[in-house]
Design a protein around this motif. Structure first.
Motif, PDB file in Angstrom:
ATOM      1  N   UNK A   1      11.023  12.768 -16.347  1.00  0.00           N
ATOM      2  CA  UNK A   1      10.987  12.046 -14.933  1.00  0.00           C
ATOM      3  C   UNK A   1      10.354  12.693 -13.914  1.00  0.00           C
ATOM      4  N   UNK A   2      10.624  14.168 -13.775  1.00  0.00           N
ATOM      5  CA  UNK A   2      10.021  14.966 -12.911  1.00  0.00           C
ATOM      6  C   UNK A   2       8.452  14.822 -13.206  1.00  0.00           C
ATOM      7  N   UNK A   3       7.875  15.244 -14.330  1.00  0.00           N
ATOM      8  CA  UNK A   3       6.654  15.424 -14.739  1.00  0.00           C
ATOM      9  C   UNK A   3       5.927  14.037 -14.298  1.00  0.00           C
ATOM     10  N   UNK A   4       6.585  12.926 -14.944  1.00  0.00           N
ATOM     11  CA  UNK A   4       5.909  11.710 -14.804  1.00  0.00           C
ATOM     12  C   UNK A   4       5.745  11.256 -13.385  1.00  0.00           C
ATOM     13  N   UNK A   5       6.822  11.615 -12.580  1.00  0.00           N
ATOM     14  CA  UNK A   5       6.723  11.489 -10.905  1.00  0.00           C
ATOM     15  C   UNK A   5       5.449  12.334 -10.522  1.00  0.00           C
TER      16      UNK A   5
ATOM     17  N   UNK B   1       0.887  -1.292  -0.087  1.00  0.00           N
ATOM     18  CA  UNK B   1      -0.424   0.012  -0.093  1.00  0.00           C
ATOM     19  C   UNK B   1       0.781   1.078  -0.312  1.00  0.00           C
ATOM     20  N   UNK B   2       2.133   1.052   0.362  1.00  0.00           N
ATOM     21  CA  UNK B   2       2.902   2.200   0.284  1.00  0.00           C
ATOM     22  C   UNK B   2       3.558   2.290  -0.953  1.00  0.00           C
ATOM     23  N   UNK B   3       3.801   1.225  -1.699  1.00  0.00           N
ATOM     24  CA  UNK B   3       4.581   1.233  -2.880  1.00  0.00           C
ATOM     25  C   UNK B   3       4.487   2.197  -3.895  1.00  0.00           C
ATOM     26  N   UNK B   4       3.016   2.383  -4.128  1.00  0.00           N
ATOM     27  CA  UNK B   4       2.815   3.347  -5.248  1.00  0.00           C
ATOM     28  C   UNK B   4       3.545   4.737  -4.906  1.00  0.00           C
ATOM     29  N   UNK B   5       3.641   5.373  -3.695  1.00  0.00           N
ATOM     30  CA  UNK B   5       3.994   6.667  -3.641  1.00  0.00           C
ATOM     31  C   UNK B   5       5.561   6.745  -3.578  1.00  0.00           C
ATOM     32  N   UNK B   6       6.059   5.431  -3.286  1.00  0.00           N
ATOM     33  CA  UNK B   6       7.497   5.184  -3.207  1.00  0.00           C
ATOM     34  C   UNK B   6       8.006   5.240  -4.735  1.00  0.00           C
ATOM     35  N   UNK B   7       7.358   4.328  -5.570  1.00  0.00           N
ATOM     36  CA  UNK B   7       7.824   4.431  -7.137  1.00  0.00           C
ATOM     37  C   UNK B   7       7.667   5.878  -7.560  1.00  0.00           C
ATOM     38  N   UNK B   8       6.726   6.614  -7.276  1.00  0.00           N
ATOM     39  CA  UNK B   8       6.641   8.042  -7.755  1.00  0.00           C
ATOM     40  C   UNK B   8       7.739   9.011  -7.163  1.00  0.00           C
ATOM     41  N   UNK B   9       8.016   8.654  -6.057  1.00  0.00           N
ATOM     42  CA  UNK B   9       9.245   9.291  -5.548  1.00  0.00           C
ATOM     43  C   UNK B   9      10.429   8.837  -6.201  1.00  0.00           C
TER      44      UNK B   9
ATOM     45  N   UNK C   1       2.310  10.719 -11.412  1.00  0.00           N
ATOM     46  CA  UNK C   1       1.916   9.542 -10.731  1.00  0.00           C
ATOM     47  C   UNK C   1       1.573  10.045  -9.354  1.00  0.00           C
ATOM     48  N   UNK C   2       2.145  10.915  -8.550  1.00  0.00           N
ATOM     49  CA  UNK C   2       1.676  11.297  -7.387  1.00  0.00           C
ATOM     50  C   UNK C   2       0.207  11.895  -7.373  1.00  0.00           C
ATOM     51  N   UNK C   3      -0.149  12.429  -8.577  1.00  0.00           N
ATOM     52  CA  UNK C   3      -1.542  12.959  -8.352  1.00  0.00           C
ATOM     53  C   UNK C   3      -2.383  11.773  -8.413  1.00  0.00           C
ATOM     54  N   UNK C   4      -2.110  10.796  -9.590  1.00  0.00           N
ATOM     55  CA  UNK C   4      -2.856   9.729  -9.745  1.00  0.00           C
ATOM     56  C   UNK C   4      -3.209   8.920  -8.454  1.00  0.00           C
ATOM     57  N   UNK C   5      -2.046   8.807  -7.729  1.00  0.00           N
ATOM     58  CA  UNK C   5      -2.128   8.120  -6.673  1.00  0.00           C
ATOM     59  C   UNK C   5      -2.909   8.617  -5.471  1.00  0.00           C
TER      60      UNK C   5
ATOM     61  N   UNK D   1       9.591  16.162  -4.073  1.00  0.00           N
ATOM     62  CA  UNK D   1       8.427  16.150  -4.919  1.00  0.00           C
ATOM     63  C   UNK D   1       6.994  15.320  -4.621  1.00  0.00           C
ATOM     64  N   UNK D   2       7.361  15.130  -3.192  1.00  0.00           N
ATOM     65  CA  UNK D   2       6.179  14.277  -2.555  1.00  0.00           C
ATOM     66  C   UNK D   2       4.906  15.243  -2.031  1.00  0.00           C
ATOM     67  N   UNK D   3       3.943  14.482  -2.217  1.00  0.00           N
ATOM     68  CA  UNK D   3       2.749  15.325  -1.503  1.00  0.00           C
ATOM     69  C   UNK D   3       2.322  14.639  -0.622  1.00  0.00           C
ATOM     70  N   UNK D   4       2.095  15.222   0.442  1.00  0.00           N
ATOM     71  CA  UNK D   4       1.540  14.436   1.735  1.00  0.00           C
ATOM     72  C   UNK D   4      -0.077  14.089   1.448  1.00  0.00           C
TER      73      UNK D   4
END
Ligand SMILES: Nc1ncnc2c1ncn2[C@@H]1O[C@H](COP(=O)(O)OP(=O)(O)OP(=O)(O)O)[C@@H](O)[C@H]1O
Ligand SMILES: Nc1ncnc2c1ncn2[C@@H]1O[C@H](COP(=O)(O)OP(=O)(O)OP(=O)(O)O)[C@@H](O)[C@H]1O
Ligand SMILES: [Mg+2]
Ligand SMILES: [Mg+2]
Lengths: 642, 518, 274, 352
Positions: free
Chosen positions: C257-261, C188-196, C264-268, D345-348
């Motif tokens: 990479x930045x844009x995609x990251x 459950x943590x993984x998606x955030x990690x991948x984006x990061x 991804x964050x947004x999507x997650x 770049x992370x969002x809380x």
């Protein structure tokens, strides 16, 4: 306009009190951002609010109560939009207004008071500041000091109006209790002297005692200011006790409308009747709660006919094909001035059958083992807690959550644990399953005594798992969102089998069947389940270990009454069949009456009263218990109506 | 020798757009020039990069001077004589004062030399005085230096390359702190340093009390601009009037806006083989590598044609007045030329003891990226004949430390001579007696004898003949593979011109020769 | 209310993905497809594009176009190593700290606090420069200094999950802490990690190219974009594309990479909301 | 100060908290100082030789260096001598220049301080308004455009950005000088520092933009903003008082990290713009293995960063009343964690 003038304005229009303040006609709202095109959420809602009138909007979760009122205030969340109908405030159409014009209406004409006092106020601004932000311009001329003083005085006056002292103005929201925050929010909402106040579940987040007080406050303010008040709630008892008229919403449509009194005594729609029937009563225990089967259809998956048809016992083919319409009904004998209306086309045929919510069969008072819980430790009790203490330490100070708590849950018995919010119920439950530590006393679960001051080891926990399992309150976090139902249950079964020899272990299908779900659900993920279904799966997971004690921590509190009744019935049935003991934590005394054999009342970390459920509810000894029972809306003629 | 700095001095054969420019005698109030890397101290004894000299020679003078074409001439000493092979007597100029107003005396010369010789000061110039027996003030205006053994080259040590004179009072007062922003430098030169911000700039002002002809430029600012791109923009935007020590690849960009002059800077880049270690003890291996080195290509590609393929360690102009250029040419022509020819290289390798190839390492200092590129080019060719050459960049300090350590059998030798005498290169690197510097461990008795004879010879022609003999003999033995003699570029905006851009132009007070363009 | 929300899979996102796939292909197969990427021809010198050289040549006469393709590996590998290395450290320590709490948490938190206070690039310059370890040491230091952000990210994500009912339910089932951590919390943590990790990847590309600019990068001769940029910086007049091409590629890779990251964050976070 | 404000202040910043934070900072500094001290040992070769530099290492010279730096004492004693000297600002002498390290740093500190200050101002003045704008236009075209610009700024190495700025503003437009620190400390200095500050600030602007945008979006989604709208609070007040107020804390907690970012950036920028600041000194000293200077500078930077973190830690409870007498275990480093995550770049993710 000054505040005074505004008040005077009210007085001037008072004679026309019956004039329509808010008239919603055929309001349609859709989810516009949905992938497959707009999905209708509200399908033509009509309602009216007069000056000085309090109306209620009731309905289960997702029926569209909040959206309808947000559309009125012009505050629809992004991703939704109005697709039809009209909304008039004081006779003026507001739907087509620009954001600016809409903004001008808010605060002066209409104000929304929201549900959660814990998030509604800005945590970094003082309460006084937040009230002052909504005040109309006060006279103070250009003299900043004078203006400031005038503002301060006004804020204090407003605080007094909601029953708070002037010192609250300088405090931050987190320094106040939930009830006080809701009062501050009310004062802030009323700062602009609106003519119409919409309160969206203003009491849901509060405990029973504060609930009553806040409702009384709102009702009192509405009367003294001669405002229109719309009270959104999913609790029929609250609506009936506080409102003059009630609209029953279901799946984006108004299914029934009438005065509170009429609705309560004679529902004219199977849905209303069902809701009333599934409401547990504080006074009587029923053999079984007549639950409405199924759950509310999601927007987009509603059929063309009556949205309730699929769950309705009286449904006829016409119900599924013909769109329904809210039609005036001739009151069943009573000559009240409010017109009644219902959307049920079958009303003429089934009207009589609905009139008896008391059709519920009253059960014999449960055969309780003659002992009082906690008095003497029963040798083979499922749970024995002796003089348990628990203090939480933090930099801000210590907080004693449990002090000297002793409680026994005998085998094969349902014990209810009730108490106000923060009284320590959850803490005790978590200690019993080894998720929380305790500082003093002794806890033994099915003969395994738990270590003091530290968490049980993994081995302890394995043994403990056979004895006790827990179901939590929040259906949305109770299942791992990434795992299918089948995977979750298989894991539980494997964990249980690891401790005991296999053999009689049931399969996933059996477990699902046991909690009343089709076997095909095994391949679903939690996101595809409704709240009630999730709690069933959580129950199945707990039962996979075949524990001797099941702890339910407000396991049904987040569910709609119809679904709550289903689950309560299921729990009672399972308990009878399997013979495990249940520690049922709740703050709903109706639920206590419905399922508990014994009850223990907690107050500020102590157990203040315990005994056989019926005795405690009928003849409470401790003042706190009495207060709780008195606060139940609708109980003992507890009406807030005029 | 001075540590090879990131930039180079200028030599003869000036070419380029500025070659024939003439100047007008108009005073110039102020001028700003960019230097390609920054200085942290003004003291050449502490940081003896070429740029440090560039600044110091404007403020300080030496006993003797070098004219732009490489001839020794009078400096603070109006004349000098050599009564015997080991003794030098300098007669000092009268009426000279330091820029702080104190008179210049023989004692100051003694103090300056003593400061260099004092091992406690750890002066980088100390090596040049190893053969000095005594330094004495033998009169009010006379200094006598006695050597332990004859050294025909010693006169060069008393030019700016080996000695910059300061006052005894100044040296005593600021012992250990000379050349910082607070102490600056004290000298008798045409300019006085008024401000020094380490790594930023040096401000100089004309010394009107100077004994020589009054320079045209009154105020001179030398700005350190390390980034090539920034430097060029500074020129284009008029923030600087020119730049010294430009690298050849960079100078191309300046040609549209400035008068760029490319001059040989006498420096040599060479490979050094350790002739005492396998496989480089085998002449065939050394010859194979020589055949594999595309020196023409390196000069053309890496140095943009702004260098000359080297035939020997000392560049042609180093022979200065020792030998006429034509004789130098014919002498160098006699050294067997090993052209770029991979087949020949392969054939040589087959004849050697390391037929199947081998692996070697070659380190280059980070201040010499062109060396790195040359190494890479060489590595690519050597790969073809089965030799793996691993190239590694190290810091300048590491490289200097490695040079004498004898750990690396294959090395770069990158040398900036400060004199105009071929012996400066021949003696330390080819004579087996110079154990500390003969990094090739080259020991050939013919060469040794020739060099020793040249050292003690007082006759110019004898010296020249013997030195040439040594260079030619060593050329055939190939202990060093000379790659190129570098050129450096200086650029001046079209308004200004630097007169007499000879190969030794920057060993003297170069700024005195700046003029407004005629 | 009308919504002009841009769709999730915008053309930009698609472009970034394609670009990254191309880079990945070049990194994986570039040196295999072009084994003679380093063929040199000193007689050409630094030449402008043309004559069979798409982007011209550098001073050794090597083809710039071939070099940038071959150079994808070394450029991206170092940065990927930083991103993945710090992700691994972040996951292990973050999970441990978040889930076990107690002294482990205290120690890990202090450690992360300490590292987070340091300017990564400066420390890398100092340690790699003084220690003289070169590129490998620089990458190692960057891994360590990038990790605290990951540790904190994972830790706070774990803390958020840890008290969710499903985790506690798994505990009450008697599952071992390891199982709970790896099978329940971590996915459950993984998606955030991948984006990061994508964002760290971008940061590492920029940081390593900055190191190359200062001469503390990959060894000479390696076809690294950062190295090419700093080495060919002076060729602005002979063949500007020799420096521009690697510069553009560095920025392009980092931007993609930045844009995609970010997306991804947004999507997650959207997924978390619904 | 009235009695209530004073009591409010002491409630916000109880002495215990201040002492604890101070202690934490000192502890952090102690650890860092050990690491800095260890640099000398980490340098390859004999420390005495390292301290002597490339000068010829005669036995006497080596012995003198050993004696002066107590190199023959046990490590802990050496550390103690070094540290007590450093505390008295006696940072030794530079190997390269022979100058006192303290003087060398002092001169450069001013310039780098001005550069970092200006860079920070650039980042604040660009990053926060753009972040607010992007947050308000969440996922609309404006937001995407601003975000993309931010991403490009973040992805461009500072030296490349610097070169572009020089070409455009100095060469093509001729607005600002291309290099150097300028004369004096007045307007000329300012003119010279505009481009370097921009080059330095751009990447940080992008970070701040991200931080602010995320905070604004989060705040906009909060119930209290909707409630403020619902009761007719003016939009301007909502933005200024409700939304921005809520973004202050996360942005502020990011500032310590931003400072670290800026300091790192000076290395590149000073190189490109030929500025004699701490950054270029560090690079030169590292290249030259001028260990005393490197140590002193590392210590200085460590102290600066620790100080910045201390200040943000202490200011936080002043700005966020929730952190003052939080009843439940609210962890102040939680906010920091999210800021750290944001930097990368992370969002809380809001609590569901
Ligand atoms: N922003 C949105 N976009 C799309 N659908 C929405 C949005 N907000 C609400 N809905 C949908 O609209 C329906 C009605 O929502 P609403 O919040 O009005 O219900 P409610 O009656 O207030 O329920 P509750 O008692 O849970 O508050 C729900 O099915 C919900 O999923
Ligand atoms: N981990 C914790 N740290 C500090 N205080 C805690 C912690 N858990 C609970 N408390 C405090 O202990 C008290 C009892 O909490 P508990 O959750 O047991 O109450 P409850 O009766 O279950 O209330 P509710 O009806 O709201 O669920 C509360 O005041 C709560 O703030
Ligand atoms: Mg709602
Ligand atoms: Mg609870």
């Amino acid at each position: 306009m000054t505040a005074r003038a505004a008040m005077a304005g009210h007085a001037a229009t008072a004679p026309a009190a019956t004039g329509q303040l808010l008239a919603v006609d055929g309001l349609r709202v859709s989810a516009t951002a949905a992938p497959g095109g707009p999905v209708p959420i509200l399908e033509g809602i009509s309602l009216e609010v007069g000056r000085g009138e309090c109306i209620g909007i009731v309905g289960e979760s997702g029926s569209g109560k909040s959206l309808a009122m947000r559309a009125v205030a012009g505050l629809l969340p992004s991703g939704t939009g109005v697709t039809g109908g009209s909304v008039r405030i004081d006779g003026r159409e507001v739907l087509g207004l620009s954001p600016r014009e809409h903004h001008a209406l808010r605060g002066r004409r209409v104000t929304l008071l929201m549900q959660d006092p814990f998030t509604m106020l800005h945590p970094q601004l003082t309460c006084g500041r937040q009230i002052a932000d909504g005040l109309r311009d006060l006279d103070g001329g250009r003299n900043l000091r004078r203006a400031k003083a005038a503002r301060r005085a006004e804020v204090e006056r407003r605080l007094a109006e909601v029953g708070l002292g002037p010192d609250v103005a300088d405090r931050y929201p987190h320094e106040l209790s939930g009830g006080m925050r809701q009062r501050v929010a009310a004062a802030a909402a009323l700062a602009g002297d609106p003519e119409l106040l919409i309160a969206d579940e203003p009491t849901t987040a509060l405990d029973a005692a504060s609930q009553g007080a806040v409702l009384d406050l709102l009702r009192g303010l509405q009367r003294s200011r001669h405002m229109g008040l719309v009270l959104i709630t999913h609790d029929l008892r609250v609506a009936f006790s506080a409102c003059d008229r009630v609209y029953v919403l279901y799946a984006g449509q108004v299914l029934e409308h009438g005065s509170s009194h009429e609705l309560e005594s004679g529902p004219l729609h199977p849905y209303t009747a069902g809701l009333l029937a599934s409401e547990p009563s504080v006074h009587e225990r029923f053999a079984e709660l007549p639950a409405i089967p199924g759950s509310v259809p999601a927007p987009g998956s509603r059929g063309p006919g009556c949205p309730f048809a699929d769950r309705c016992a009286h449904a006829a083919p016409v119900c599924r094909s013909e769109p329904v319409e809210l039609l005036p009904q001739v009151g069943a004998g009573t000559a009240e001035r409010t017109s009644r209306s219902s959307a049920c086309v079958r009303m003429p045929g089934i009207g009589g059958a609905l009139l008896a919510p008391s059709a519920r069969t009253v059960a014999e008072p449960a055969a309780v083992p003659g002992r009082e819980p906690g008095a003497e430790p029963v040798p083979d009790a499922a749970l024995v807690a002796m003089s348990v203490d628990r203090t939480f330490r933090s930099s801000a100070g210590d907080h004693t959550a449990l002090r000297d708590v002793s409680l026994t849950v005998p085998r094969n018995t349902v014990v209810a644990l009730v108490g106000e919010s923060g009284s320590g119920k959850t803490t005790l439950a978590r200690i019993a399953v080894g998720l929380e530590t305790f500082d003093g006393g002794a806890v033994s679960v099915g003969g395994i005594s738990l270590p003091t001051g530290r968490r049980p080891t993994t081995a302890d926990r394995r043994r403990l798992a056979e004895q006790v399992q827990i179901v939590f309150q929040d259906p949305y976090s109770s299942l791992n969102p990434l795992r299918t139902v089948g995977a979750t249950l298989r894991e539980a079964l494997a964990a249980a089998a690891g401790g005991r020899g296999r053999g009689e272990a049931p399969g996933v299908e059996d477990l699902l069947a046991q909690v009343g779900l089709p076997g095909a659900y095994a391949s679903r993920r939690p996101a595809a389940l409704s709240g009630g279904e999730r709690q069933r799966v959580a129950l199945a997971r707990a039962l996979a270990a075949r524990p001797r004690l099941l702890i339910c921590d407000e396991a049904v509190a987040a569910l709609d009454v119809s679904v709550q009744a289903q689950l309560l019935n299921l729990l009672v049935t399972l308990q009878r069949e399997e013979g495990f003991a249940v520690l049922f934590i709740t703050h709903d005394l109706g639920v206590v009456r419905q399922i508990a054999d014994l009850v223990a009342v907690m107050h500020r970390g102590r157990i203040v009263e315990q005994g056989v459920a019926a005795q405690v509810l009928d003849a409470p000894q401790h003042p706190w218990t009495r207060r709780m029972i008195d606060a139940v809306p609708g109980a003992a003629g507890n009406s807030r109506r005029s | 020798a001075c540590a090879p700095p990131p930039a180079k001095e200028s030599g003869d054969g000036a070419t380029g757009s500025g070659a024939g420019a003439r100047g007008a005698d108009v005073p110039i109030d102020s001028l700003t020039l960019a230097l390609p890397s920054s200085l942290s101290t003004l003291d050449v004894g502490r940081e003896s990069g070429v740029l440090n000299y560039l600044v110091a020679v404007l403020a300080q003078e030496s006993l003797l001077s070098v004219d732009p074409s490489g001839k020794l001439g009078p400096g603070l000493a109006s004349s000098w004589k050599q009564p015997d092979a080991r003794t030098y007597v300098y007669t000092l100029r009268r009426g000279v004062t330091f820029t702080d107003g104190t008179p210049f005396t023989a004692d100051d010369v003694v103090a300056s030399i003593d400061a260099i010789r004092d091992p406690k000061n750890g002066s980088a110039l100390g090596y040049a005085y190893a053969g000095v027996e005594s330094v004495k003030s033998t009169g009010d205006h006379e200094v006598t230096i006695r050597l332990k053994a004859p050294d025909a080259m010693f006169a060069w040590t008393t030019t700016a390359g080996g000695l910059l004179v300061s006052s005894r009072a100044f040296l005593t007062r600021n012992k250990g702190r000379i050349g910082t922003a607070k102490t600056l430098l004290l000298g008798t030169g045409p300019y006085r340093i008024t401000e020094f911000a380490a790594d930023d700039h040096v401000l100089l002002e004309r010394n009107d009390a100077w004994w020589g002809e009054k320079p045209a430029v009154r105020k001179l600012k030398l700005s350190f601009v390390p980034d090539a791109g920034t430097r060029l923009v500074a020129m284009k935007s008029g923030a600087v009037d020119g730049a010294l020590g430009l690298a050849s690849d960079e100078a191309r960009g300046w040609e549209s806006d400035a008068r760029v002059t490319y001059t040989g800077d006498r420096s040599v880049v060479s490979l050094a083989f350790d002739t005492a270690k396998a496989p480089f003890d085998d002449l065939h291996v050394r010859r194979a590598i020589a055949h594999a080195a595309d020196r023409e290509g390196m000069v053309k590609g890496i140095l943009h044609g702004k260098a000359e393929v080297a035939d020997a360690l000392p560049s042609r102009e180093m022979w200065g007045d020792l030998m006429p250029a034509s004789e130098v040419s014919s002498g160098y022509d006699a050294i067997p030329a090993l052209s770029f020819d991979l087949d020949a290289a392969r054939a040589e390798l087959d004849k050697s003891s390391a037929k199947d190839g081998f692996t070697a390492e070659l380190h280059y200092p980070n201040s010499g990226p062109q060396l790195g590129k040359a190494a890479l080019a060489l590595a690519a060719s050597l790969k073809e004949i089965g030799i793996t050459l691993n190239v590694k960049e190290i810091t300048l300090e590491q490289w200097v430390a490695e040079l004498g350590s004898g750990k690396q059998p294959l090395q770069f030798l990158w040398y900036f001579p400060v004199t105009g005498d071929p012996a400066e290169l021949a003696d330390p690197y080819l004579n087996a007696a110079a154990t500390a510097t003969d990094i090739a461990h080259y020991d050939n008795s013919t060469v040794n004898t020739a060099l020793d004879t040249a050292k003690s010879a007082t006759d110019k022609d004898v010296r020249a003949r013997e030195l040439m003999k040594a260079v030619q003999t060593a050329g055939a033995d190939l202990p060093y593979l000379p790659l190129w003699w570098a050129r450096t570029a200086s650029a001046f905006s079209k308004e200004f011109v630097l007169l007499d851009q000879g190969p030794f132009a920057f060993i003297g007070p170069w700024a005195t020769r700046i003029r407004k363009s005629a | 209310m009308k919504s002009r929300t841009v769709r999730r899979f915008s053309p930009l996102t698609v472009c970034c993905t394609i670009l990254l796939v191309l880079f990945a292909l070049a990194a994986a197969a570039g040196q295999l497809v072009l084994p003679d990427w380093d063929a040199q021809d000193l007689t050409t010198g630094a030449a402008m594009p043309g004559g069979g050289h798409l982007l011209g040549t550098d001073e050794l006469g090597r083809d710039i176009a071939r070099m940038v393709v071959a150079g994808a590996r070394s450029t991206l590998a170092g940065a990927a190593l930083v991103a993945v290395g710090s992700m691994v450290i972040g996951n292990v320590l973050g999970l441990l700290a978040g889930y076990r709490g107690g002294w482990i948490d205290t120690v890990v938190r202090r450690w992360a606090d300490l590292l987070l206070a340091l300017p990564a690039l400066l420390v890398t310059i100092v340690v790699a420069g003084i220690g003289g370890g070169g590129y490998a040491l620089a990458v190692g230091v960057l891994v360590v200094l990038t990790s605290p952000a990951d540790i904190r990210l994972v830790r706070s994500a774990v803390l958020e999950q840890r008290h969710r009912a499903y985790v506690e339910a798994a505990q009450t089932l008697g599952l071992s802490p390891f199982t709970v951590m790896t099978r329940h919390i971590w996915p459950n943590v993984l998606p955030v990690v991948v984006a990061n990790t994508l964002l760290n990847f971008a940061g590492a590309i920029v940081a390593l190219s900055s190191l190359s600019f200062l001469g503390l990068g990959v060894p000479p001769g390696a076809p690294d974009w950062g190295r090419m940029l700093s080495e060919n910086r002076t060729l602005l007049y002979d063949n500007p594309s020799a420096a521009l091409a690697p510069a553009v590629l560095i920025v392009a890779a980092a931007v993609a990479l930045n844009l995609l990251g970010d997306r991804l964050f947004e999507a997650f976070s959207d997924r978390g909301r619904s | 100060m009235t009695a209530t404000t004073r009591s409010r202040l002491s409630a916000a910043l109880p002495a215990g908290l201040v002492v604890r934070r101070l202690g934490g900072t000192l502890g952090l500094l102690a650890v860092l100082s050990v690491a800095v001290f260890a640099l000398l040992q980490a340098a390859p070769g004999d420390p005495a030789q390292t301290l002597l530099g490339p000068r010829s290492a005669t036995p006497e010279a080596l012995a003198a260096v050993r004696a002066r730096h107590h190199l023959d004492s046990p490590m802990a004693v050496q550390y103690w001598y070094w540290l007590s000297d450093a505390v008295r600002l006696d940072l030794g002498t530079s190997i390269r220049t022979g100058e006192s390290v303290a003087t060398a740093l002092g001169d450069r500190l001013v310039l780098t301080g001005q550069l970092v200050g200006l860079g920070f101002a650039v980042a604040l003045l660009l990053g926060i308004p753009l972040g607010v704008l992007a947050g308000l236009r969440n996922r609309r075209v404006t937001d995407r455009a601003v975000q993309s610009l931010g991403v490009v700024a973040l992805s461009t190495p500072a030296f490349a950005g610097g070169l572009v700025l020089i070409y455009v503003f100095s060469l093509m437009l001729g607005w600002f000088p291309a290099y150097g620190p300028g004369e004096g400390a007045g307007t000329d200095r300012l003119r010279h520092l505009v481009l370097p500050a921009l080059a330095l600030g751009l990447a940080v602007t992008a970070v701040l933009l991200k931080l602010t945008r995320a905070a604004v979006i989060r705040e906009l989604g909060r119930e209290h903003v909707t409630f403020a709208r619902a009761r007719g609070v003016r939009e301007r007040d909502i933005l200024l008082r409700y939304v921005l107020r809520g973004t202050v804390v996360p942005v502020l907690t990011g500032i310590g990290l931003i400072l670290a970012y800026l300091l790192a950036g000076t290395v590149m920028v000073e190189q490109v713009f030929a500025l004699p600041g701490l950054g270029s000194l560090l690079v030169d000293s590292v290249t030259f293995r001028d260990v005393p200077v490197v140590q002193a500078e590392a210590l200085l930077i460590a102290a600066l960063v620790c100080l910045a973190n201390l200040v943000t830690d202490l200011v936080q409870p002043l700005l966020d009343p929730q952190l003052r007498s939080a009843p439940a275990a609210r962890n102040p480093s939680r906010a920091k964690a999210s800021a750290a995550a944001l930097l990368s770049g992370t969002r809380e993710e809001g609590k569901a």
